[in-house]
Structures are given as structure tokens and as C-alpha cells.
Design an enzyme around this catalytic site. Sequence first.
Site, PDB file in Angstrom:
ATOM      1  N   PRO A  10      34.145  24.766  44.767  1.00 49.31           N
ATOM      2  CA  PRO A  10      32.910  25.454  44.935  1.00 49.31           C
ATOM      3  C   PRO A  10      32.275  26.202  45.664  1.00 49.31           C
ATOM      4  O   PRO A  10      32.319  27.415  45.991  1.00 49.31           O
ATOM      5  CB  PRO A  10      31.679  24.679  43.923  1.00 49.31           C
ATOM      6  CG  PRO A  10      32.123  23.199  42.766  1.00 49.31           C
ATOM      7  CD  PRO A  10      34.055  23.548  44.395  1.00 49.31           C
ATOM      8  N   SER A  47      38.352  30.358  49.027  1.00 47.51           N
ATOM      9  CA  SER A  47      39.810  30.294  49.926  1.00 47.51           C
ATOM     10  C   SER A  47      40.306  29.660  51.196  1.00 47.51           C
ATOM     11  O   SER A  47      40.830  29.836  51.183  1.00 47.51           O
ATOM     12  CB  SER A  47      40.374  32.088  49.994  1.00 47.51           C
ATOM     13  OG  SER A  47      40.855  32.619  48.561  1.00 47.51           O
ATOM     14  N   ARG A  74      51.128  60.752  21.011  1.00 44.36           N
ATOM     15  CA  ARG A  74      50.081  60.857  20.935  1.00 44.36           C
ATOM     16  C   ARG A  74      50.184  62.755  20.930  1.00 44.36           C
ATOM     17  O   ARG A  74      51.164  63.052  22.371  1.00 44.36           O
ATOM     18  CB  ARG A  74      49.140  60.312  21.653  1.00 44.36           C
ATOM     19  CG  ARG A  74      47.958  61.190  21.691  1.00 44.36           C
ATOM     20  CD  ARG A  74      47.538  60.269  20.919  1.00 44.36           C
ATOM     21  NE  ARG A  74      45.180  60.335  20.616  1.00 44.36           N
ATOM     22  CZ  ARG A  74      45.400  61.698  20.662  1.00 44.36           C
ATOM     23  NH1 ARG A  74      46.029  62.996  19.816  1.00 44.36           N
ATOM     24  NH2 ARG A  74      43.688  61.516  20.851  1.00 44.36           N
ATOM     25  N   GLU A 106      53.692  30.786  46.178  1.00 43.49           N
ATOM     26  CA  GLU A 106      52.352  30.900  45.261  1.00 43.49           C
ATOM     27  C   GLU A 106      52.372  32.832  44.935  1.00 43.49           C
ATOM     28  O   GLU A 106      51.463  33.148  44.455  1.00 43.49           O
ATOM     29  CB  GLU A 106      51.570  29.932  44.681  1.00 43.49           C
ATOM     30  CG  GLU A 106      49.912  30.255  44.010  1.00 43.49           C
ATOM     31  CD  GLU A 106      48.737  30.104  44.277  1.00 43.49           C
ATOM     32  OE1 GLU A 106      48.089  30.140  43.842  1.00 43.49           O
ATOM     33  OE2 GLU A 106      48.641  28.866  45.349  1.00 43.49           O
ATOM     34  N   GLY A 122      40.332  56.353  24.369  1.00 44.54           N
ATOM     35  CA  GLY A 122      39.647  55.511  23.314  1.00 44.54           C
ATOM     36  C   GLY A 122      40.059  54.117  22.888  1.00 44.54           C
ATOM     37  O   GLY A 122      39.509  53.119  22.985  1.00 44.54           O
TER      38      GLY A 122
END
Length: 389
Positions: A130, A134, A269, A243, A341
Site C-alpha cells: 500500500p 513500484s 457501418r 513480467e 455511440g
Amino acid sequence: MQSMYFTEEHQLFRASLKDFLQKEVVPHIDKWEETGTIERFIWKKFGDMGYFGLATPEQDGGLGLDLFYTVVLLEELQKINSGGFAAAIWAHAYLAMTHLNKEADSFVKEKYLRPSVDGDKIGCLCVSEPFGGSDVAAMRTTAVKEGDFYTLNGSKTFITNGVYADYMIVAAKTAPELGNKGISIFVVDRQSKGVTANKLNKLGWRASDTAELAFDNVKIPVENLMGDENMGFSYIMEHFSLERLIMGINAHARAEHVLEYALQYMSEREAFGKSINKFQALRHRVADLYGDIDMCKEYNYSVANRLDKGQYVVKEATISKLKSTKVADKVAYECLQFLGGYGYIEDYPMARNFRDSRLGPIGGGTSEILREIIAKIVIDKKEYKPVKV
């Protein structure tokens, strides 16, 4: 697909994995996204297929395959539109299990690694705190040796799989006076007395469980120490390369997938009498996005190739995550805009992707931290070296 990296066997693996994900995972994704709980049966199915053992040596129950099988797994996991599910899988296989593969002795491997390969146990990696984020060296969690046990006290946060994991790979200071040279790595069983978890409510990655963990006088058997005492910081730094490369690969694969979806939508579209993929203003933006994705993908493949050959790629993996996650964020933003939208509606996949993508520049080291690491290498000529065995 690039033949210099992917063999026919890789392609067959990709086809099989795609089929597995569509049949066994995709039908459950919306439920898991809504509940924030991935049901246990899917872990066992992954284990039965060997997906958790790609990088684990055969003598430890895995398949011992090259890193490009992992690349395939990561890429295909990004194409089912659940960053949370993907994160839960790779956090188990490539965060928790990487430490088990590299630092655990035969006793710990038998107890935790083999069940992890089989999908019978779920693991998580506990480094961030907490008050530290990093800044690994600033961790406050301690493990004090008392006879045959270490007593663990402290807390961790933003831990993927932290709620439902069966074991935790925990970094703690065993010699606080030594700073980052006094950190050790332990495997802690979930059932240990004094372990509590609080599930965090996140913007994205909603299928995965992310926790804040507390350790109150938790007793850890001395045999659960992994590697050498006070060498934990070096182990963590070494594995950060994998990672960060994983996050980079996730980003380019996610961006590629979402652009493909947007292009399909744009071809269907119509506006002002033609499909919107015919408008130059949009076509040129697509061209820029495609070019950025392809640059990241090719770079990430080259870094994976070097890592697979045993090279130390701290700089390259850091660049991979920094640049690829930035591009993925841009692609998510632009592609949501292409849908207008509909991009803002939860019934379409763009909204979830937009939320999930935003974690890229934060998790596994923020972009600000990554820039400082690169600056230290480029400007200050700092050299990061592998742990000496």
C-alpha cells in the site's frame, strides 16, 4: 505469422488453443466478468491441457517448451475480450510459478509447483504494498526468523489472484537494516493462520480477483524460504523482465484484436452512402494504428527470442512494456471512437476493452518508473546483471 519465430508446431498449438478457448472459456466470460469470480473447473481444464506447464521443465511435471508457446498462449488469451481472465491465468503461470520454477527446492516444488502445473492449486505473487507501489525496496513487510519458523507481518496490495489463490509467493524483509539487500522470498499457504484478504473493486479486469492482503504473525516453516535468504530483491528484478515482456505482448495482441474488430464494424457501418472504412480521415488513422501495432509486435518477438536464448533483457523488456501499453491504450481510444455511440455501449466489446487496456501502463511497473529505469541505463550507464548462481 512470422516463420522466423513460429514453427508449424507453434501454429498447430495456436489452432488447438483457439478451439479450446472458444469452447471452454468464451461461454463463461460474461458471467465471470459480472461476478468477478472465475470458477475453479476452468483451472483444472487448463492444467489437463498442459497450458500451465509450458515453461516448467519436464522433470517437474511440465512440458519444457520454448518461450514462443507462451507467446501464443498470451496472444490468444487477449482475443477473448477479458483482460481479467487472461491476467488470472498468466499471473498464476508466469508470476507465481516463475518463482517456483527458478527458486524453489524439490520439497517446495513437489508441494506447490506440480499441483500448479496440474491446475489443482492457484498461486499469486505478492510484492507491491500500500505504501510502496513500484518501489520494491521500500517494502515494510517483515519476516523474522524464530527457530523453525519465520513470523510474517505486513500487507500487500493489487495482488492478482489474491482472494482465491491456494498459495502466495511473498516478498518480505528478513534483514530490514540492509534495505533492498535484506529481502527474501517465501511461499505461504493460504490456510495459514493470520492471512486475510480484501477484494478490491476495479475499473477493469473485472473477471480477475485483485486483493489487498494482510499478514498478522503468520508462521512460515523455514523450508518455505525460496532461494537464498536476503536474495529476494535480485530474484524479483530478474523476473521483472519476463513480467514486463508479458505485459508488452498482451498489449500488442489486445491492440491487434480490437483493431480487427473495429475494421469489421467499419466495413459494415454506412454513412452518407458508403461504408465508413472508405473515409480518408478514418483510413489514415487506421494506417497509423496498424503501423504502431506491427512495430511493437515485431520488437516484442525479438525480445522474446533473446530471452528464450538466455539473454538478460532488462532494458528491452522495459521498452516493450512502456511502448506497447501506450500503443494499446491509443488503439483502444481510437477504436472506441470509430464505433461512435456503439463503442460506449456495454453490449459491444469496446467498452470492456477500453477499461481493461488502461491497466497496461500501471500494472507491473508504471510507465513513469519504466522511463526512469531506461534513463538510468541510457544516461547514467547503469548495468543490470543477472543473479549469480
